[in-house]
Design an enzyme around this catalytic site. Structure first.
Site, PDB file in Angstrom:
ATOM      1  N   SER A  36       0.826  -1.205   0.000  1.00 11.36           N
ATOM      2  CA  SER A  36       0.000   0.000   0.000  1.00 11.36           C
ATOM      3  C   SER A  36       0.861   1.256   0.000  1.00 11.36           C
ATOM      4  CB  SER A  36      -0.892   0.000   1.246  1.00 11.36           C
ATOM      5  OG  SER A  36      -1.497   1.263   1.447  1.00 11.36           O
ATOM      6  N   TYR A  45      -2.358  -0.311   9.990  1.00  6.30           N
ATOM      7  CA  TYR A  45      -2.563  -0.852   8.647  1.00  6.30           C
ATOM      8  C   TYR A  45      -1.277  -0.721   7.832  1.00  6.30           C
ATOM      9  CZ  TYR A  45      -3.995  -1.058   3.770  1.00  6.30           C
ATOM     10  OH  TYR A  45      -4.076  -1.373   2.427  1.00  6.30           O
TER      11      TYR A  45
END
Length: 352
Positions: free
Chosen positions: A142, A167
């Protein structure tokens, strides 16, 4: 080629399954169809690929009525025995791991979901790939891994040691774990750092979905950092094109890699990291304007301070993908937003 796509009921996974099955690959989809967001949207995606909701049962294989070369199973990544058994039975040529607990803000509320899926679950994928001679493991990282980095555009050679959400930390962990397995077991692995993917059948927790629904329903939209934000919005078709090109060419070791001056995006092991984005950051307020134009309605903006775990801007340097795969994203934001709005209106039966 026989390819496993995890997260097959998810946004990117669904589109990838359609592309791979459509070109004739033998595709196996896996997803746990959880309730992080509306499961009915996930079942609608599955139905588009020929897997009806009534056929979805944990641990049971379902065959597609649309693609004779596509099968699906509901399974958790954390199910160590289930994952091991599946890999042993199917002997995949390649794996694209898109299944993960997504969302920056949700990681502030439910951190354990990220450890279970993104760490424990990814370990199971690595172990199963190692023990079953998978020829190439492609996995989702990501843009969030760039964290406090402020140098633009973000390069895969930049330092990513300062995440600002769990995350992001879980995704950086995936990159480190993948390298360890590549180094120890010569497993070809490629990590893709996705940059703000949007388009039809997108995630309801993403800005485009949230803003569109609120504007249609005449509700104000929350705009963080008082609108002073930029994102490298990347249309789903461009993302899938890049992912397919990467799947088709397994990572190889860099013979010029040196531990004296280590290159973070490659290794002596068969390991690669790429940014996959549009190479063109868009101001958040301009993005909102594109939504307004497509809907023919103005948004009521609720301007707020920056949220914890968020970043001011993202901008992908996708030069590595351009160099190695001739990757050229082709969809501008206005066109991409219009395609999403057209889908949204049709899918939800909206009358403007």
């Amino acid at each position: 080629m026989k390819i496993l796509v995890t997260g097959a009921a998810g946004f990117i996974g669904f589109h990838l399954v359609k592309r791979l099955a459509g070109r004739g690959d033998e595709v196996y989809g896996l997803d746990n169809v959880n309730d992080y967001y509306d499961p009915e949207l996930k079942y609608a995606r599955l139905a588009e690929t020929g897997v009806e909701k009534s056929a979805v049962e944990y641990g049971r294989e379902a065959e597609s009525s649309v693609f004779p070369n596509y099968r699906f199973i509901k399974l958790n990544l954390e199910d160590r025995e289930g994952i091991a058994e599946l890999f042993k039975k199917e002997k995949f040529d390649a794996v694209c791991n898109l299944a993960a607990q997504a969302g920056v803000r949700y990681s502030l509320v439910n951190p354990y979901a990220y450890i279970d899926s993104n760490i424990s679950g990814f370990t199971n994928i690595l172990e199963a790939s190692r023990h079953n001679a998978v020829g190439h493991l492609v996995y989702a990282s990501s843009s969030s891994v760039y964290g406090l980095n402020e140098r633009m555009p973000f390069s895969a050679r930049d330092n990513v040691d300062h995440p600002v959400s769990l995350y992001a930390a879980s995704k950086k962990s995936n990159e480190l774990m993948a390298h360890a397995y590549s180094h120890l077991f010569k497993l070809p692995v490629t990590g893709l750092r996705f940059f703000t993917v949007y388009g039809p059948f997108g995630r309801p927790d993403m800005a485009l979905f949230i803003f569109t629904r609120a504007i249609i329903e005449n509700r104000p939209i929350d705009v963080y950092n008082f609108g002073d934000m930029k994102r490298d919005f990347t249309y789903i078709d461009d993302i899938v094109e890049g992912v397919v090109r990467v799947i088709d060419r397994p990572a190889a070791g860099n013979p010029e890699w040196s531990g004296v001056s280590p290159d973070p995006e490659t290794s002596a092991a068969p390991y690669k990291i790429y940014n996959i984005g549009n190479n063109s950051p868009v101001k958040l307020l301009d993005f909102i304007e594109s939504i307004e134009e497509a809907l023919g309605k103005k948004a009521v903006k609720n301007l707020l301070e920056m949220q914890p775990g968020d970043v001011h801007a993202t901008w992908a340097d996708s030069g590595g993908l351009a160099r190695d795969f001739d990757y050229r994203p082709a969809t501008g934001v206005k066109d991409g937003v219009k395609k999403f709005i057209d889908w949204y209106i049709k899918f939800y039966g909206v009358i403007l």
